[in-house]
Design an enzyme around this catalytic site. Structure first.
Site, PDB file in Angstrom:
ATOM      1  N   SER A 189       0.832  -1.203   0.000  1.00 47.52           N
ATOM      2  CA  SER A 189       0.000   0.000   0.000  1.00 47.52           C
ATOM      3  C   SER A 189       0.874   1.264   0.000  1.00 47.52           C
ATOM      4  O   SER A 189       1.695   1.419  -0.907  1.00 47.52           O
ATOM      5  CB  SER A 189      -0.940  -0.064   1.210  1.00 47.52           C
ATOM      6  OG  SER A 189      -1.966   0.863   1.098  1.00 47.52           O
ATOM      7  N   ASP A 343     -10.080  -3.431  -5.202  1.00 48.43           N
ATOM      8  CA  ASP A 343      -9.171  -2.477  -4.569  1.00 48.43           C
ATOM      9  C   ASP A 343      -9.113  -1.203  -5.406  1.00 48.43           C
ATOM     10  O   ASP A 343      -8.898  -1.277  -6.623  1.00 48.43           O
ATOM     11  CB  ASP A 343      -7.770  -3.133  -4.495  1.00 48.43           C
ATOM     12  CG  ASP A 343      -6.735  -2.246  -3.800  1.00 48.43           C
ATOM     13  OD1 ASP A 343      -7.074  -1.117  -3.395  1.00 48.43           O
ATOM     14  OD2 ASP A 343      -5.580  -2.703  -3.673  1.00 48.43           O
ATOM     15  N   HIS A 373      -8.071  -4.957  -0.767  1.00 47.19           N
ATOM     16  CA  HIS A 373      -6.918  -4.218  -0.271  1.00 47.19           C
ATOM     17  C   HIS A 373      -6.600  -4.591   1.177  1.00 47.19           C
ATOM     18  O   HIS A 373      -7.487  -4.632   2.020  1.00 47.19           O
ATOM     19  CB  HIS A 373      -7.169  -2.713  -0.357  1.00 47.19           C
ATOM     20  CG  HIS A 373      -5.947  -1.904  -0.119  1.00 47.19           C
ATOM     21  ND1 HIS A 373      -5.030  -1.649  -1.116  1.00 47.19           N
ATOM     22  CD2 HIS A 373      -5.442  -1.347   1.002  1.00 47.19           C
ATOM     23  CE1 HIS A 373      -4.035  -0.942  -0.616  1.00 47.19           C
ATOM     24  NE2 HIS A 373      -4.252  -0.744   0.671  1.00 47.19           N
TER      25      HIS A 373
END
Ligand SMILES: *[C@@H]1O[C@H](CO)[C@@H](O)[C@H](O)[C@H]1NC(C)=O
Ligand SMILES: *[C@@H]1O[C@H](CO)[C@@H](O)[C@H](O)[C@H]1NC(C)=O
Length: 403
Positions: A189, A343, A373
């Site tokens: 991320s 995501d 995610h």
């Protein structure tokens, strides 16, 4: 009696509202995902209320989620774990205990959390670092860079960069028994964003002699120019990272100015001078056919001239590695890019994989169709998912071959 019944009904409705979130149909173990998602949403609402009342900043309340997940740096039978500092930046260091049998691999890891949250000591990250250290016989340096607020770009980047640069010095590598030819950066991320940015910046740094062997980018955030990519539209309300939270993370990375957040929310934050950069994030060019679906190409939402002057980071490839030119991408080390179907950041990763490939960099793009995610950190405790273990296995197998 009537009042009590009413209270009970209200409470049940409220609970139902939080627990229920429409989940993608192909998710396994939906209850775990739903609970985590509900807890985050509840905390999100609490944060919003506290922020509006002026009690605490939104992100400070969200950080409670980080706090409950923290575990101490304790060694186990396979890995020695210590909390220390590299170049005055706190890191958690994982050293394999088994006899080295030659020089070791190494990974510098950057945790996720939108540059605002997260910690190397969270249960999921700690578990992941131990597994990597033990299975790959690798030294893992997991970095606790400073977070927003109060720290904004480029502080996060500079912290992780200075740790990486410190670690890559030949005397530091040899002190840890590391083979200079087998070092990688990795992150998930916002950490994937930092890993991609660090890999790019190292190529421009005449003081760094050691070359990275590989980069692992797990559902990375890679650009802040177009926050209406098909994946942002398709997954705006999916679990863990709704579009509204990603917009907050991006804007908070640069500033706590609400004007920036509002402009980003309406995707009208990009200055006209971004013109030629648009090519690098043009999804009609870079996204595989099956991810474009029936989305129609839209132009850039221009209007942020004043914002870009105030926050030049918006157009800086150290914040948006996807904005790097092909010449800059060309010399990058082989990459594993992992993306998840459900995501908002799916297209960032998919486009970066396509651009790296076009630049001649060896890329493995692993797209998990049944994932959301954050899935890779669901590895331990009440938040354990078979999906998390499967995706971690994908990373370990790739590293076994490529590091
Ligand atoms: C130590 O490593 C062995 C072999 O990889 C593994 O089976 C065991 O579960 C590990 N122990 C811990 C505490 O992780
Ligand atoms: C993106 O690429 C497509 C296909 O080449 C092109 O038609 C379109 O004009 C581009 N969009 C922008 C905003 O540059």
């Amino acid at each position: 009696m009537g009042a009590r019944l009413l209270c009970l009904c209200l409470l049940a409705a409220l609970l139902g509202y939080y627990i229920y979130s429409p989940l993608p149909e192909d998710l396994a173990q939906p209850w775990t995902v739903m609970l985590a998602s509900a807890a985050l949403r509840a905390l999100g609402h609490l944060s919003e209320a506290a922020d509006m009342l002026g009690l605490m900043h939104y992100m400070e309340v969200l950080r409670l989620f980080t706090a409950v997940e923290l575990v101490a740096p304790t060694s186990d039978e396979n890995v020695t774990v210590t909390a220390t500092e590299f170049n005055s930046v706190p890191v958690r260091l994982y050293l394999p205990r088994r006899a080295p049998g030659g020089l070791r691999r190494a990974m510098v890891y950057f945790h996720g959390g939108g540059w605002c949250l997260g910690d190397a000591g969270m249960h999921g990250y700690d578990h992941m670092a131990r597994r990597i250290s033990n299975e790959l016989n690798a030294v893992v340096v997991s970095v606790n860079y400073r977070l927003a607020p109060p720290h904004h770009f480029p502080v996060q980047f500079e912290d992780v960069y200075s740790v990486t640069k410190f670690f890559l010095q030949s005397e530091v590598l040899s002190q840890h028994g590391v083979d200079p030819a087998r070092v990688c950066v990795a992150g998930d991320s916002a950490g994937g964003n930092l890993a991609a940015a660090v890999a790019q910046q190292l190529l421009e740094d005449p003081e760094v002699k050691t070359k990275l062997k590989a980069q692992v980018l797990i559902y990375p955030a890679l650009q802040a120019l177009d926050l209406n990519l098909p994946s942002y539209q398709d997954n705006a309300h999916k679990p863990i990272l709704p579009r509204s939270l990603m917009v907050r993370f991006w804007s908070e990375y640069f500033s706590s100015d609400p004007a920036l957040r509002e402009a980003m929310a309406s995707n009208s934050h990009v200055p006209p001078e971004a013109g030629q950069l648009w090519h690098f994030v043009n999804w009609s060019l870079w996204l595989p056919e099956d991810m474009r679906k029936d989305h129609r190409p839209g132009g850039p939402g221009l209007g942020g001239a004043e914002l870009a002057r105030r926050y030049p980071g918006l157009l800086d490839p150290r914040a948006s590695p996807l904005l790097a030119s092909e010449a800059r991408l060309r010399r990058l080390p082989p990459a594993l890019v992992l993306t998840c179907e459900h995501d908002v950041l799916r297209d960032d990763g998919a486009m970066y994989a396509a651009r790296l490939r076009a630049a001649g960099v060896p890329v493995t793009h692993h797209h998990a169709k049944d994932a959301f995610h954050g899935a890779v950190t669901f590895l331990a405790g009440p938040l354990e998912l078979a999906l998390g273990h499967r995706l971690l296995r994908t990373c370990l197998d790739w590293l076994q071959e490529n590091l």
